[in-house]
Design an enzyme around this catalytic site. Structure first.
Site, PDB file in Angstrom:
ATOM      1  CB  SER A 155      -0.867   0.014   0.920  1.00 13.44           C
ATOM      2  OG  SER A 155      -1.831   0.985   1.069  1.00 13.44           O
ATOM      3  CG  HIS A 290      -6.639  -0.567  -0.311  1.00 13.28           C
ATOM      4  ND1 HIS A 290      -6.169   0.266  -1.252  1.00 13.28           N
ATOM      5  CD2 HIS A 290      -5.593   0.354   1.205  1.00 13.28           C
ATOM      6  CE1 HIS A 290      -4.809   0.944  -0.937  1.00 13.28           C
ATOM      7  NE2 HIS A 290      -4.113   0.078   0.430  1.00 13.28           N
TER       8      HIS A 290
END
Length: 430
Positions: A155, A290
């Site tokens: 990420s 996300h």
């Protein structure tokens, strides 16, 4: 200079004498003769791969990886200042100047509530990761293009991976990382203001044999596919009702993102209808990363990546440099970035879509035959996730290679020694 710094520098010099040099290195022949590096171009990287047919020795492929949000901890840079005061201070002074405020003070002194805030946590983690990497380069002559074949990050960690790969300049990556964090925090606040509710992320740990059925149960509960590209149907659902799979981290762990009460309902649904009791742990995150709530951040990142570099000496150039120095893996595709436009598209989408971490590790392990894994940055989460798939810490179970992490200066000696011992593979280890 501290005693630890002096000791580490002496050991680094010893390790450098035993490690391959920039000019020439060899995994064979066994009679000690040297051969020159062979160039192998793949996905924008000019990495070397040396093989000696007679000696049956091959250069071990190595990946470097970086952590994402949640690993932040007050004081996480302090050991590096104690061990390498001059280098650490110079690097953090540059970071503070680029940030426009004393990020170093927040990392060193907290409080934790301030450091954990998304707008501070993301640049703080990335800055600490790059600080460690720069110290390795400056103090231990650790040359990425000589020692590493591929970079990836979890990420937020993808920004550090892009810096390591030479795709983004550190100045540009830090600036985008800061703006990304601000945009994500703003998107979360917008959802709270409009819909109310508490938002965040919850890790769900199950047995490997239940993972597929767990994902299916989640899809059934929310009424749409939660992995991969976000569907139009998902966009029509109010943020307070959205629960999506943010990360597929390993063969037995996913992360859910969205409204916390809705996530609790989902976990109860799974326990009732799936026939087992997965463990659910709320993560140290104040935003539902996300998930479609993050959509406003995508436009911000696209706009930033369309601009010109802010780095010294690169003003006026495209922010993305491609081909890369190293292969770099995208969180979204779980495959190498292929072009400048690919980087701009996937990096912007990354804050919205599922992080395919497990698929990335499987791809590098099974298809690219990466045998050595080096985590750089605060926390042990990344190392543990990689170790689940490819083996345990150090050289315990990875055939011909190992999994290491450098989170503290005390770990450098063991890691350098482990890399030295596993520099070459027998052909049968491939």
């Amino acid at each position: 200079m501290s005693v630890l710094a002096s000791t580490l520098r002496r050991r680094a010099a010893t390790c450098r004498n035993g490690l391959p040099s920039t000019a020439a290195w060899s995994c064979g022949p066994r009679d000690g003769a040297r051969i020159a590096p062979q160039q192998l171009s793949s996905h924008g990287t000019g990495r070397r791969h040396v093989s000696d047919t007679a000696g049956k020795k091959t250069k071990a492929k190595t990946a470097i990886f970086f952590p994402g949000q949640g690993v932040q901890k007050v004081g996480m840079i302090t050991p590096w200042f104690e061990a390498f005061p001059r280098s650490a201070q110079a690097i953090m002074d540059e970071i503070d100047e680029l940030m426009g405020y004393k990020l170093s003070s927040i990392i060193r002194d907290g409080p934790s509530s301030v450091l954990t805030a998304t707008a501070n946590a993301q640049p703080a983690i990335m800055a600490t990761s790059i600080l460690i990497l720069r110290i390795l380069e400056r103090e231990f002559d650790f040359k990425l293009t000589d020692r590493i074949d591929v970079s990836l990050g979890h990420s937020l960690g993808e920004f550090a991976a892009l810096v390591a790969a030479g795709i983004l300049a550190f100045e540009d990556a830090l600036y985008i990382c800061r703006r990304r964090a601000e945009a994500m925090a703003e998107a979360t606040q917008m959802a709270k203001d409009q819909w109310g509710g508490d938002y965040g992320m919850v890790a769900v740990v199950t047995e490997p044999e239940y993972l597929s059925s767990l994902i299916e149960a989640i899809d059934d509960f929310v009424g749409y596919r939660s992995t991969g590209a976000r569907s139009d149907h998902a966009e029509d659902i109010q943020p307070i009702d959205q629960v999506l799979i943010a990360n597929v981290n390993s063969k037995n762990q996913i992360v859910l993102s969205g409204n916390i009460e809705k996530i609790k309902e989902l976990v109860a649904h799974v326990r009732q209808f799936l026939g087992h009791d997965p463990r659910a742990v709320r993560l140290n995150s104040d935003s539902p990363f996300h998930s479609p709530i993050m959509r406003p951040a995508v436009g911000v990142i696209r706009e930033l990546l369309a601009g010109k570099s802010r780095a010294r000496g690169r003003e006026g150039e495209d922010m993305v440099k491609f081909p890369a120095d190293l292969m770099c893996i995208s969180n979204v595709s779980a495959r190498p970035f292929q072009s400048t436009e690919d980087v701009k598209d996937l990096l912007a989408r990354q804050c919205l879509e599922t992080v395919q971490w497990w698929e990335s590790i499987k791809y590098l392990d099974q298809e690219q035959k990466v045998r050595r894994w080096l985590g750089i940055g605060p926390g042990k989460v990344g190392r543990n996730l990689v170790g689940k798939e490819v083996g345990m810490r150090g050289m315990d179970r990875v055939k011909g290679g190992g999994v290491w992490a450098i989170t503290d200066p005390d770990e450098i000696e063991d890691v350098l020694r482990g890399l030295e011992k596993t520099e070459c593979l027998d052909d049968e280890d491939e």
